[in-house]
Design a protein around this motif. Structure first.
Motif, PDB file in Angstrom:
ATOM      1  N   TYR A  81       0.797  -1.222   0.000  1.00 45.08           N
ATOM      2  CA  TYR A  81       0.000   0.000   0.000  1.00 45.08           C
ATOM      3  C   TYR A  81       0.828   1.269   0.000  1.00 45.08           C
ATOM      4  CZ  TYR A  81      -3.448  -3.428   1.455  1.00 45.08           C
ATOM      5  OH  TYR A  81      -4.255  -4.530   1.526  1.00 45.08           O
ATOM      6  N   GLY A 125      -7.937  10.101   1.858  1.00 42.89           N
ATOM      7  CA  GLY A 125      -8.060   9.327   0.621  1.00 42.89           C
ATOM      8  C   GLY A 125      -7.173   8.097   0.635  1.00 42.89           C
ATOM      9  N   PHE A 126      -5.967   8.238   1.166  1.00 42.98           N
ATOM     10  CA  PHE A 126      -5.048   7.112   1.279  1.00 42.98           C
ATOM     11  C   PHE A 126      -5.636   6.031   2.181  1.00 42.98           C
ATOM     12  CE2 PHE A 126      -1.588   4.959   3.549  1.00 42.98           C
ATOM     13  CZ  PHE A 126      -0.845   4.466   2.497  1.00 42.98           C
ATOM     14  N   GLU A 131      -8.797   5.483   2.844  1.00 44.41           N
ATOM     15  CA  GLU A 131      -9.910   4.856   2.138  1.00 44.41           C
ATOM     16  C   GLU A 131      -9.403   3.875   1.081  1.00 44.41           C
ATOM     17  OE1 GLU A 131     -12.377   8.012   0.636  1.00 44.41           O
ATOM     18  OE2 GLU A 131     -12.751   8.784   2.655  1.00 44.41           O
ATOM     19  N   HIS A 132      -8.326   4.245   0.394  1.00 47.64           N
ATOM     20  CA  HIS A 132      -7.732   3.359  -0.619  1.00 47.64           C
ATOM     21  C   HIS A 132      -7.227   2.065   0.018  1.00 47.64           C
ATOM     22  CE1 HIS A 132      -5.352   2.017  -4.033  1.00 47.64           C
ATOM     23  NE2 HIS A 132      -4.319   1.916  -3.219  1.00 47.64           N
ATOM     24  N   LYS A 134     -10.143  -0.107   0.931  1.00 45.02           N
ATOM     25  CA  LYS A 134     -10.754  -0.702  -0.266  1.00 45.02           C
ATOM     26  C   LYS A 134      -9.889  -1.830  -0.826  1.00 45.02           C
ATOM     27  CE  LYS A 134     -12.078   0.419  -4.981  1.00 45.02           C
ATOM     28  NZ  LYS A 134     -11.953   1.421  -6.037  1.00 45.02           N
ATOM     29  N   GLU A 135      -8.595  -1.594  -0.918  1.00 43.38           N
ATOM     30  CA  GLU A 135      -7.681  -2.583  -1.481  1.00 43.38           C
ATOM     31  C   GLU A 135      -7.478  -3.790  -0.572  1.00 43.38           C
ATOM     32  OE1 GLU A 135      -5.959  -2.829  -4.515  1.00 43.38           O
ATOM     33  OE2 GLU A 135      -7.427  -1.309  -5.059  1.00 43.38           O
TER      34      GLU A 135
END
Length: 112
Positions: A23, A51-52, A54-55, A58-59
């Protein structure tokens, strides 16, 4: 037949090594950033860190790489990677929030 089984085993182990998700990390604030960032820039950086996070969330959902990773190390590598990424993001977010308070940005109107 033994050579074929050995080849399949080696291939499977090789794939599991590539299956751990990566990540990235959020860096800590430098002294230069602390000295020069405006309230608007702090707000933008806070949004980027969110945003990071959330990424990463999600990932980190279950997918094909999760299956391969589980075969290699029972998924521990992905958990460690996710925790380290989130720890770095939370540390940066805390620093940004502290800087926000130090610069008294709550009293300013931040343009959007």
């Amino acid at each position: 037949m033994n050579k074929l089984n050995l080849l399949i085993l080696c291939l499977a182990l090789g794939l599991t090594g590539c299956a751990t998700k990566n990540y990235g990390r959020q860096g800590e604030l430098t002294q230069y950033e602390k000295d020069t960032m405006t309230c608007r820039e702090i707000a933008l950086e806070k949004a980027k860190v969110q945003g990071f996070i959330e990424h990463v969330d999600k990932e980190s959902k279950f997918d094909g790489r999760s299956v391969l990773s589980f075969l290699g190390d029972f998924g521990v590598g992905n958990v460690i990677e996710k925790n380290a990424a989130l720890k770095s993001a939370n540390r940066r977010l805390t620093q940004l929030n502290d800087l926000w308070s130090t610069k008294k940005c709550d009293s300013e109107v931040v343009e959007k």
